[in-house]
Design a protein around this motif. Structure first.
Motif, short mmCIF file in Angstrom:
data_model
loop_
_atom_site.label_atom_id
_atom_site.label_comp_id
_atom_site.label_asym_id
_atom_site.label_seq_id
_atom_site.Cartn_x
_atom_site.Cartn_y
_atom_site.Cartn_z
N SER A 146 -12.54 75.35 72.06
CA SER A 146 -12.19 76.55 72.81
C SER A 146 -11.76 77.72 71.93
O SER A 146 -11.70 78.86 72.40
N LYS A 147 -11.42 77.46 70.66
CA LYS A 147 -10.86 78.48 69.75
C LYS A 147 -9.57 79.07 70.31
O LYS A 147 -9.26 80.24 70.12
N LYS A 148 -8.81 78.23 71.02
CA LYS A 148 -7.56 78.66 71.63
C LYS A 148 -6.43 77.71 71.26
O LYS A 148 -6.63 76.49 71.15
N TRP A 149 -5.23 78.28 71.09
CA TRP A 149 -4.00 77.51 71.00
C TRP A 149 -3.45 77.35 72.42
O TRP A 149 -3.49 78.29 73.21
N GLY A 150 -2.96 76.14 72.73
CA GLY A 150 -2.44 75.91 74.07
C GLY A 150 -1.21 75.03 74.04
O GLY A 150 -0.95 74.30 73.08
N ALA A 151 -0.42 75.09 75.12
CA ALA A 151 0.79 74.28 75.22
C ALA A 151 1.16 74.12 76.69
O ALA A 151 0.75 74.93 77.55
N GLY A 152 1.94 73.08 76.97
CA GLY A 152 2.40 72.87 78.33
C GLY A 152 3.22 71.60 78.46
O GLY A 152 3.44 70.88 77.48
N PRO A 153 3.67 71.28 79.67
CA PRO A 153 4.50 70.09 79.90
C PRO A 153 3.67 68.83 80.03
O PRO A 153 2.50 68.87 80.42
N ASN A 154 4.29 67.70 79.72
CA ASN A 154 3.65 66.39 79.73
C ASN A 154 4.57 65.41 80.43
O ASN A 154 5.78 65.40 80.18
N LEU A 155 4.03 64.57 81.32
CA LEU A 155 4.86 63.62 82.06
C LEU A 155 4.11 62.31 82.24
O LEU A 155 2.93 62.29 82.58
N LEU A 156 4.84 61.20 82.02
CA LEU A 156 4.28 59.86 82.23
C LEU A 156 5.28 59.04 83.06
O LEU A 156 6.47 59.03 82.76
N ILE A 157 4.78 58.36 84.09
CA ILE A 157 5.58 57.43 84.88
C ILE A 157 4.76 56.17 85.09
O ILE A 157 3.59 56.25 85.49
N LEU A 158 5.37 55.00 84.82
CA LEU A 158 4.65 53.75 85.05
C LEU A 158 5.62 52.66 85.47
O LEU A 158 6.84 52.76 85.28
N LYS A 159 5.05 51.60 86.03
CA LYS A 159 5.81 50.46 86.53
C LYS A 159 5.30 49.20 85.85
O LYS A 159 4.10 48.93 85.84
N LEU A 160 6.23 48.41 85.29
CA LEU A 160 5.92 47.11 84.72
C LEU A 160 6.32 46.04 85.73
O LEU A 160 7.49 45.94 86.11
N GLN A 161 5.34 45.27 86.19
CA GLN A 161 5.61 44.28 87.22
C GLN A 161 4.84 43.00 86.91
O GLN A 161 3.66 42.87 87.25
N GLY A 162 5.50 42.07 86.22
CA GLY A 162 4.84 40.84 85.82
C GLY A 162 3.71 41.12 84.86
O GLY A 162 3.89 41.74 83.82
N GLN A 163 2.52 40.66 85.23
CA GLN A 163 1.35 40.89 84.39
C GLN A 163 0.73 42.27 84.62
O GLN A 163 -0.21 42.64 83.93
N TRP A 164 1.24 43.03 85.58
CA TRP A 164 0.66 44.31 85.97
C TRP A 164 1.40 45.48 85.34
O TRP A 164 2.62 45.47 85.20
N THR A 165 0.64 46.50 84.98
CA THR A 165 1.19 47.80 84.57
C THR A 165 0.38 48.87 85.29
O THR A 165 -0.85 48.88 85.21
N TYR A 166 1.07 49.75 86.01
CA TYR A 166 0.36 50.81 86.70
C TYR A 166 1.20 52.08 86.71
O TYR A 166 2.44 52.04 86.69
N GLY A 167 0.51 53.20 86.71
CA GLY A 167 1.21 54.48 86.67
C GLY A 167 0.24 55.63 86.48
O GLY A 167 -0.95 55.51 86.76
#
Length: 268
Positions: A146-167
């Motif tokens: 893009s030939k552009k500098w960019g910035a912004g917010p970042n967010l991650l949410i996940l759940k660990l449940q036994g053998q499962w990971t989702y988010g």
């Protein structure tokens, strides 16, 4: 070219399956399971160096082809007893043909994406979260960015449940400088679901979606991936991959693709 790509992917899966059969689960099962679960968590305390290979077919009006390998080192840093800082860099190398016009080809670097997450070390009720900033750095060559500098917010949410990971992972990037003619205002959203078994094998369903508000285009894909944690000599790694199906109104969207991952692991 397409036959070469498909042969490479087939070879990867054959090696993966044969190694899986030969693996001594009694000696490596527990550590492999732990590593598979950590790999499903983008803010886990695990140093990893993924090489994410993407083969995309039938791009745009000229049915082009694109190969994109992303170098994605993930480095967790302990700030204090309660917090980790996780650095995640994505540096793409791109080779494509018949994308901009019949008979054309471009090869070079793409723009670098740098994410920084702050995440608490304590996990309560299986909930994990991280927040920070994401940056776009115009490292692209041969008009592949893009030939552009960019910035912004970042967010991650996940759940660990036994053998499962989702988010889900979400961010938004605004451009603020650079010589490119088109401004950036992009929202990215990536939901995922992973099941990791005791042998270190994992099965993932995920999608990656980008809404460009300036150009009013939406592009995304959904993928289904199988992966396995293995040990070659003293080096732990994860091999895996699977198909991708694209959707959206972006005229440069591929119709379908294949992802093949090689991830070097450096557990503490």
């Amino acid at each position: 070219m397409k036959k070469l790509v498909l042969s490479f992917v087939l070879l990867l899966f054959v090696v993966n399956i044969n190694t899986l059969k030969a693996q001594n689960e009694e000696n490596t099962g527990h550590s492999a399971e732990k590593l598979a679960k950590q790999l499903a968590n983008p803010v886990a305390s695990l140093i990893s160096v993924p090489l994410q290979n993407n083969f995309d077919f039938n791009l745009g009006a000229f049915n082009g082809f694109r190969y994109n390998v992303n170098l994605q080192p993930v480095i967790p840093i302990s700030i204090n007893e309660k917090w980790n800082l996780i650095s995640r860099t994505i540096l793409p190398f791109i080779s494509q043909n018949d994308v901009t016009a019949i008979g054309t080809n471009q090869t070079g670097l793409g723009d670098t994406t740098q994410s920084i997450f702050f995440s608490p070390k304590e996990v309560k009720n299986g909930m994990v979260w991280g927040t920070g900033v994401v940056l776009t750095i115009p490292t692209a060559t041969n008009n592949l960015g893009s030939k552009k500098w960019g910035a912004g917010p970042n967010l991650l949410i996940l759940k660990l449940q036994g053998q499962w990971t989702y988010g889900a992972l979400a961010n938004h990037i605004w451009s603020y400088a650079g010589s490119g003619t088109n401004d950036i205002s992009n929202t990215f959203f990536q939901p995922f679901l992973t099941y990791a078994n005791k042998s270190g094998a994992s099965f993932t369903i995920a999608s990656e979606n980008t809404q460009s508000w300036d150009s009013d285009t939406f592009s995304g894909f959904a993928g289904v991936y199988f992966s396995k944690v293995l040990k070659f000599g003293k080096q732990m790694m994860q091999l895996g991959g699977g198909p991708k199906i694209y959707y959206g109104n972006n005229p440069l969207n591929p119709e379908w693709g294949i992802r093949a991952n090689i991830i070097l692991l450096f557990p503490k």
